[in-house]
Design an enzyme around this catalytic site. Sequence first.
Site, PDB file in Angstrom:
ATOM      1  CD  GLU A  20      -2.735  -1.345   2.928  1.00 58.96           C
ATOM      2  OE1 GLU A  20      -3.939  -1.728   2.719  1.00 58.96           O
ATOM      3  OE2 GLU A  20      -2.021  -0.786   4.023  1.00 58.96           O
ATOM      4  N   PRO A  21       1.448   1.035  -1.202  1.00 58.99           N
ATOM      5  CG  PRO A  21       2.425   1.474  -3.061  1.00 58.99           C
ATOM      6  CD  PRO A  21       1.917   0.430  -2.283  1.00 58.99           C
ATOM      7  N   GLY A  22       2.045   5.153  -0.724  1.00 58.63           N
ATOM      8  CA  GLY A  22       0.843   6.568  -0.866  1.00 58.63           C
ATOM      9  C   GLY A  22       2.643   7.357  -1.033  1.00 58.63           C
ATOM     10  NE  ARG A  23       5.932   8.700   3.679  1.00 59.54           N
ATOM     11  CZ  ARG A  23       5.735   9.904   4.178  1.00 59.54           C
ATOM     12  NH1 ARG A  23       5.621  10.840   4.717  1.00 59.54           N
ATOM     13  NH2 ARG A  23       5.365   8.834   5.764  1.00 59.54           N
ATOM     14  NE  ARG A  43       5.276  14.527   5.886  1.00 60.09           N
ATOM     15  CZ  ARG A  43       6.234  13.723   6.075  1.00 60.09           C
ATOM     16  NH1 ARG A  43       7.321  15.986   5.694  1.00 60.09           N
ATOM     17  NH2 ARG A  43       6.643  12.761   6.162  1.00 60.09           N
ATOM     18  CB  CYS A  61      -1.378  33.766  14.588  1.00 60.93           C
ATOM     19  SG  CYS A  61      -1.954  35.037  12.836  1.00 60.93           S
ATOM     20  CE1 TYR A  77      -0.418  10.286   4.208  1.00 59.55           C
ATOM     21  CE2 TYR A  77       2.116   9.541   3.596  1.00 59.55           C
ATOM     22  CZ  TYR A  77       0.692   9.139   3.756  1.00 59.55           C
ATOM     23  OH  TYR A  77       0.440   8.105   4.065  1.00 59.55           O
TER      24      TYR A  77
HETATM   25  N1  LLP Z   1      -0.845   1.252   4.660  1.00 60.84           N
HETATM   26  C1  LLP Z   1      -1.529   2.095   5.816  1.00 60.84           C
HETATM   27  C2  LLP Z   1      -2.542   1.038   6.946  1.00 60.84           C
HETATM   28  C3  LLP Z   1      -1.788   2.985   6.457  1.00 60.84           C
HETATM   29  O1  LLP Z   1      -1.519   3.445   7.187  1.00 60.84           O
HETATM   30  C4  LLP Z   1      -0.853   4.188   5.539  1.00 60.84           C
HETATM   31  C5  LLP Z   1       0.163   5.650   5.872  1.00 60.84           C
HETATM   32  C6  LLP Z   1      -0.171   3.664   4.351  1.00 60.84           C
HETATM   33  C7  LLP Z   1      -0.255   2.135   4.033  1.00 60.84           C
HETATM   34  C8  LLP Z   1       0.962   4.456   3.477  1.00 60.84           C
HETATM   35  O2  LLP Z   1       2.124   5.032   4.028  1.00 60.84           O
HETATM   36  P1  LLP Z   1       2.930   5.534   2.811  1.00 60.84           P
HETATM   37  O3  LLP Z   1       3.313   4.629   1.941  1.00 60.84           O
HETATM   38  O4  LLP Z   1       2.097   6.478   2.704  1.00 60.84           O
HETATM   39  O5  LLP Z   1       4.484   6.285   3.923  1.00 60.84           O
HETATM   40  N2  LLP Z   1       0.959  11.783   7.604  1.00 60.84           N
HETATM   41  C9  LLP Z   1       1.595  11.113   8.198  1.00 60.84           C
HETATM   42  C10 LLP Z   1       2.125   9.971   7.377  1.00 60.84           C
HETATM   43  C11 LLP Z   1       0.981   9.327   8.098  1.00 60.84           C
HETATM   44  C12 LLP Z   1       1.021   7.719   7.325  1.00 60.84           C
HETATM   45  C13 LLP Z   1      -0.397   7.002   7.848  1.00 60.84           C
HETATM   46  N3  LLP Z   1      -0.604   5.723   7.369  1.00 60.84           N
HETATM   47  C14 LLP Z   1       2.921  11.561   7.090  1.00 60.84           C
HETATM   48  O6  LLP Z   1       2.775  13.024   6.834  1.00 60.84           O
HETATM   49  O7  LLP Z   1       4.436  11.446   6.553  1.00 60.84           O
END
Ligand code: LLP
Length: 463
Positions: free
Chosen positions: A320-323, A360, A391, A421
Site C-alpha cells: 500500500e504505497p502512498g508517499r 509536516r 500566527c 501528506y
Molecule cells: N497503509 C496503511 C494501513 C497506512 O496506515 C498508511 C499510512 C499507508 C498504507 C501509506 O503509507 P505511505 O506509503 O504513504 O508511507 N502523515 C504522515 C504519514 C502518516 C501515514 C499514515 N498511514 C506523514 O506526513 O508523514
Amino acid sequence: MSRSAHPAGPRHADVLPEGHPSAPPADLNHLDRKVWASTVTRTPDGVVSVGGIEVTRLAEEFGTPAYLIDEVDFRERARAWRTAFGADADVFYAGKAFLSRAVVRWLHEEGLNLDVCSGGELATALSAGMPADRIAFHGNNKSVDEIETAIRAGVGRIVLDSFQEIVRVAHVAQSLGKRQRVQIRITVGVEAHTHEFIATAHEDQKFGIPLAGGQAAEAVRRALQLDGLELIGIHSHIGSQIFDMSGFEVAAHRVVGLLKDIRDEHGVELPEIDLGGGLGIAYTSDDDPREPHEIAKALNEIVSRECEGAKLRTPRISVEPGRAIVGPTAFTLYEVGTIKPLEGLRTYVSVDGGMSDNIRTALYDAEYSVALVSRTSEAAPMLVRVVGKHCESGDIVVKDAFLPADLAPGDLIAVPATGAYCRSMASNYNHALRPPVVAVREGEARVIVRRETEEDLLRLDVG
Ligand code: LLP
C-alpha cells in the site's frame, strides 16, 4: 508584485549558526533529480518548468501558493510499482497521501487498486469510477455508517482493526445478507526507524491487534466463526518514511508465522498477506530511497523463503504505497513576501502559505529543500528559514536551507516532494484558503482541486 530580482535584496547571513549540519550546495541553481518530479527542468532563460510549462506562467494563471503535480511522473511511478509487483500481487495506492478524482482515474487506468480510510475517501474513489472490488477499506474506528456504505458498495476488502470491529462488520454484513471479505490488521512488534507519530507496528499504539499474547490468534479464531466474514488474509503496516528493509523482513517473518499457526490450528491456509506501505522518499539530497523493483524483489524473496520454511503455499502479496507514488511528483510554488535578516542567525523568508499547506515540518520536524524557481542567481548562498504567514512561530515550511542572497519579494520559490501528506493534511488555520492542485502534462495545465475561496469558508459558517 514583480517576480524579478530586487536590486536592493539582502546580501547577508551566509553564516551557519552553531550546530548547523550542512554546507551550502555548490550550485544553488542546480535541481537535484532526486527530489524533483521527473519533468521538472530549468529552461535556458533560467525559469523552472514542469510538464513543459514555466512556473512563472503557472503562477500567473493559477496564483500562489499552489501544488503543481506532474501527471506523467505520477503515472510512471504508479506503473513502476505495478510492474515491479507483477500479476501475482496487488498494489493499493494509499489515498490518505493525496486523493482526488483525477488521481483515482489515473490509478484506475494504470491498473492500481486503492486503499481508503474514511467515508470521504471512499466517496471520492467511487465517484471517480474506481471499481469497488479494487478498494480496501481501512481505519481504526470505522463508523457503522461507513461500514454499511462500504459493504453495500461491494468493497474488495475491509481491514479489521479491533475485536469490536470484527463483530461490527460481521453484524452489518449479515444484516445486509452479505459475506464481506476481510483482513485482520496485526501489530507485529517491530520498531520502525522513523518518527514516533508515523511508526505503527510497535505494540503501544492505537492500530491493529497485537500478535503478542496470542491476541491476533484469538481475533482470527473469532473472525473464522462469523458467517458475515470471509477472512482472506493478514495485514501489517509498520510505519512510514522507512528506508531500511529489515523492518519489513521481521514483519513478513511474523505474519507468515501467524499464517502457519492458523493452518495448524484451523486447517486453513489464508490466501493473502498485505505488508502495508511506508517506503521512504527523498525530501532532500541526503535521502536515498529504494526503487519499486528492489522493494518488490526483497519482499517477494522474504515471503517465499518464510513460506517455504513453514511449508505454506506462498500467499498473494499486496502493498500500500502512498508517499512513494505521489510524494515526489508534486512541489509547492510560493511567492516570497518578506525577507528578514537576523544578524548572526539566519534570514527568515516569509511565503504566502505555510503550516496550513504543509504541516509536516511543524508536526514531524520533517526536512525539505527549497529552490528559487522564477530565475537563476549567481549571488552567494544565504542560510534561510522559509516560514509561512500564520500566527505561530512554529509555522515553518523549510527549517534550514540555502537560497541566493539576492532573493527578493516577488521571487517564486518552490518546495519539492510535497505531493504526499501536504494537501491531504492542509487546514484552514487563520482562515487560510487551501491552495489548488494543478496537474501539468505535456504543455497543458488543469486544476484538479480548485483553490478554496472565502465563499467556501463562509458557506460552512451558518451561525
Ligand atoms: N497503509 C496503511 C494501513 C497506512 O496506515 C498508511 C499510512 C499507508 C498504507 C501509506 O503509507 P505511505 O506509503 O504513504 O508511507 N502523515 C504522515 C504519514 C502518516 C501515514 C499514515 N498511514 C506523514 O506526513 O508523514
